[in-house]
Design a protein around this motif. Structure first.
Motif, mmCIF file in Angstrom:
data_model
loop_
_atom_site.group_PDB
_atom_site.id
_atom_site.type_symbol
_atom_site.label_atom_id
_atom_site.label_comp_id
_atom_site.label_asym_id
_atom_site.label_seq_id
_atom_site.Cartn_x
_atom_site.Cartn_y
_atom_site.Cartn_z
ATOM 1 N N ALA A 127 22.217 68.328 26.074
ATOM 2 C CA ALA A 127 21.517 68.896 27.228
ATOM 3 C C ALA A 127 22.305 68.675 28.517
ATOM 4 C CB ALA A 127 20.119 68.295 27.349
ATOM 5 N N ILE A 128 22.870 67.487 28.687
ATOM 6 C CA ILE A 128 23.659 67.194 29.883
ATOM 7 C C ILE A 128 24.903 68.070 29.924
ATOM 8 C CG2 ILE A 128 25.088 65.459 31.032
ATOM 9 C CD1 ILE A 128 23.032 63.357 29.978
ATOM 10 N N ARG A 129 25.605 68.142 28.809
ATOM 11 C CA ARG A 129 26.838 68.936 28.769
ATOM 12 C C ARG A 129 26.539 70.420 29.021
ATOM 13 N NH1 ARG A 129 31.839 68.516 24.499
ATOM 14 N NH2 ARG A 129 33.064 70.166 25.474
ATOM 15 N N GLU A 130 25.492 70.942 28.407
ATOM 16 C CA GLU A 130 25.128 72.344 28.624
ATOM 17 C C GLU A 130 24.757 72.595 30.078
ATOM 18 O OE1 GLU A 130 22.113 73.378 25.775
ATOM 19 O OE2 GLU A 130 23.548 73.306 24.092
ATOM 20 N N TRP A 131 24.000 71.679 30.686
ATOM 21 C CA TRP A 131 23.609 71.830 32.087
ATOM 22 C C TRP A 131 24.859 71.855 32.974
ATOM 23 C CZ3 TRP A 131 24.442 68.982 36.461
ATOM 24 C CH2 TRP A 131 23.715 69.361 37.598
ATOM 25 N N ALA A 132 25.767 70.903 32.768
ATOM 26 C CA ALA A 132 26.973 70.823 33.603
ATOM 27 C C ALA A 132 27.884 72.028 33.388
ATOM 28 C CB ALA A 132 27.725 69.528 33.308
ATOM 29 N N TYR A 144 39.826 60.658 41.256
ATOM 30 C CA TYR A 144 39.049 60.692 40.026
ATOM 31 C C TYR A 144 39.891 61.274 38.906
ATOM 32 C CZ TYR A 144 34.730 59.723 42.538
ATOM 33 O OH TYR A 144 33.755 59.132 43.282
ATOM 34 N N GLN A 145 39.634 60.844 37.701
ATOM 35 C CA GLN A 145 40.365 61.345 36.550
ATOM 36 C C GLN A 145 39.446 62.193 35.689
ATOM 37 O OE1 GLN A 145 42.248 58.338 34.186
ATOM 38 N NE2 GLN A 145 42.923 59.766 32.655
ATOM 39 N N LEU A 146 39.880 63.437 35.443
ATOM 40 C CA LEU A 146 39.139 64.275 34.506
ATOM 41 C C LEU A 146 39.290 63.655 33.123
ATOM 42 C CD1 LEU A 146 40.309 67.777 35.757
ATOM 43 C CD2 LEU A 146 38.054 66.753 36.097
ATOM 44 N N VAL A 147 38.185 63.519 32.395
ATOM 45 C CA VAL A 147 38.186 62.863 31.092
ATOM 46 C C VAL A 147 37.447 63.731 30.080
ATOM 47 C CG1 VAL A 147 38.332 60.524 32.063
ATOM 48 C CG2 VAL A 147 36.089 61.542 31.629
ATOM 49 N N SER A 148 37.495 63.316 28.832
ATOM 50 C CA SER A 148 36.749 64.022 27.790
ATOM 51 C C SER A 148 35.259 63.746 27.979
ATOM 52 C CB SER A 148 37.194 63.558 26.407
ATOM 53 O OG SER A 148 36.753 62.234 26.171
ATOM 54 N N TRP A 149 34.444 64.646 27.451
ATOM 55 C CA TRP A 149 33.008 64.420 27.497
ATOM 56 C C TRP A 149 32.643 63.144 26.740
ATOM 57 C CZ3 TRP A 149 29.686 66.227 30.775
ATOM 58 C CH2 TRP A 149 29.918 67.460 31.395
ATOM 59 N N GLU A 150 33.314 62.880 25.633
ATOM 60 C CA GLU A 150 33.012 61.678 24.841
ATOM 61 C C GLU A 150 33.215 60.411 25.674
ATOM 62 O OE1 GLU A 150 31.539 59.516 21.888
ATOM 63 O OE2 GLU A 150 31.638 61.693 21.804
ATOM 64 N N GLU A 151 34.327 60.333 26.403
ATOM 65 C CA GLU A 151 34.597 59.170 27.248
ATOM 66 C C GLU A 151 33.560 59.061 28.372
ATOM 67 O OE1 GLU A 151 38.306 57.241 29.789
ATOM 68 O OE2 GLU A 151 38.607 59.104 28.685
ATOM 69 N N TRP A 152 33.188 60.192 28.952
ATOM 70 C CA TRP A 152 32.223 60.206 30.042
ATOM 71 C C TRP A 152 30.850 59.754 29.553
ATOM 72 C CZ3 TRP A 152 27.716 62.644 31.653
ATOM 73 C CH2 TRP A 152 27.462 62.626 33.029
ATOM 74 N N PHE A 153 30.431 60.285 28.388
ATOM 75 C CA PHE A 153 29.134 59.878 27.837
ATOM 76 C C PHE A 153 29.119 58.396 27.472
ATOM 77 C CE2 PHE A 153 28.441 64.494 26.788
ATOM 78 C CZ PHE A 153 27.378 64.654 27.666
ATOM 79 N N SER A 154 30.222 57.865 26.986
ATOM 80 C CA SER A 154 30.292 56.431 26.672
ATOM 81 C C SER A 154 30.051 55.605 27.930
ATOM 82 C CB SER A 154 31.651 56.085 26.062
ATOM 83 O OG SER A 154 31.766 56.655 24.788
ATOM 84 N N ALA A 155 30.661 56.017 29.043
ATOM 85 C CA ALA A 155 30.469 55.299 30.307
ATOM 86 C C ALA A 155 29.030 55.459 30.815
ATOM 87 C CB ALA A 155 31.463 55.796 31.353
ATOM 88 N N LEU A 156 28.462 56.652 30.664
ATOM 89 C CA LEU A 156 27.082 56.895 31.085
ATOM 90 C C LEU A 156 26.124 55.994 30.314
ATOM 91 C CD1 LEU A 156 25.308 59.004 32.836
ATOM 92 C CD2 LEU A 156 24.927 60.106 30.616
ATOM 93 N N GLY A 196 40.538 72.091 28.452
ATOM 94 C CA GLY A 196 39.313 71.589 27.828
ATOM 95 C C GLY A 196 38.732 70.362 28.472
ATOM 96 N N ASN A 197 38.942 70.174 29.762
ATOM 97 C CA ASN A 197 38.350 69.058 30.505
ATOM 98 C C ASN A 197 38.839 67.690 30.040
ATOM 99 O OD1 ASN A 197 36.900 71.043 31.769
ATOM 100 N ND2 ASN A 197 35.098 70.759 30.506
ATOM 101 N N GLU A 198 40.052 67.617 29.545
ATOM 102 C CA GLU A 198 40.593 66.333 29.120
ATOM 103 C C GLU A 198 41.963 66.138 29.746
ATOM 104 O OE1 GLU A 198 40.661 66.233 24.879
ATOM 105 O OE2 GLU A 198 38.614 66.911 24.741
ATOM 106 N N GLY A 199 42.379 64.897 29.868
ATOM 107 C CA GLY A 199 43.744 64.646 30.275
ATOM 108 C C GLY A 199 43.876 63.835 31.542
ATOM 109 N N PRO A 200 45.106 63.707 32.001
ATOM 110 C CA PRO A 200 45.404 62.807 33.106
ATOM 111 C C PRO A 200 45.276 63.431 34.487
ATOM 112 C CG PRO A 200 47.430 63.686 32.233
ATOM 113 C CD PRO A 200 46.305 64.230 31.374
ATOM 114 N N ASP A 201 44.766 64.636 34.597
ATOM 115 C CA ASP A 201 44.676 65.285 35.902
ATOM 116 C C ASP A 201 43.815 64.454 36.836
ATOM 117 O OD1 ASP A 201 46.174 67.601 35.181
ATOM 118 O OD2 ASP A 201 44.432 68.249 34.023
ATOM 119 N N ARG A 202 44.200 64.422 38.097
ATOM 120 C CA ARG A 202 43.455 63.649 39.077
ATOM 121 C C ARG A 202 43.010 64.549 40.217
ATOM 122 N NH1 ARG A 202 42.816 58.927 38.233
ATOM 123 N NH2 ARG A 202 43.937 57.046 37.981
ATOM 124 N N VAL A 203 41.787 64.323 40.692
ATOM 125 C CA VAL A 203 41.226 65.038 41.823
ATOM 126 C C VAL A 203 40.667 63.978 42.761
ATOM 127 C CG1 VAL A 203 39.500 66.686 42.581
ATOM 128 C CG2 VAL A 203 40.596 66.980 40.359
#
Length: 104
Positions: free
Chosen positions: A10-15, A60-72, A50-57
């Protein structure tokens, strides 16, 4: 009116429906580091693979959804989103304690 999202799908679909990408940043917190969660919207050009990798904004570092959900989940957090289609910024959200509401 708002709703609290804890379900990964649900979170991923919303985002993603709003052009959102998962981001993390490690920041100093006294003598240790803490991870700051964020979602960024409209940043596809910065990370088209695919929203993964070392890019920085802005640090902040864009990360995989799996890594983000683990932190959440490690932070025992959910996101509260508006379900009012009548206006405002439809990409607005707030991190809230996971126990604040039911899983949607």
């Amino acid at each position: 009116m708002s709703q609290i999202l804890t379900d990964r799908q649900a979170i991923r679909e919303w985002a993603e429906a709003r052009g959102g990408n998962p981001m993390l940043m490690d920041v100093p917190d006294g003598s240790s580091m803490r991870t700051v969660l964020q979602l960024t919207f409209g940043q596809y050009a910065l990370n088209a693979t695919g929203n993964e990798g070392p890019d920085r904004v802005d640090g902040y570092q864009l990360v995989s959804w799996e890594e983000w959900f683990s932190a959440l989940e490690k932070g025992d957090l959910a996101i509260e989103v508006s379900d009012d289609p009548a206006g405002g910024n439809e990409a607005e959200f707030t991190f809230v304690p996971r126990d604040k509401g039911p899983e949607l």
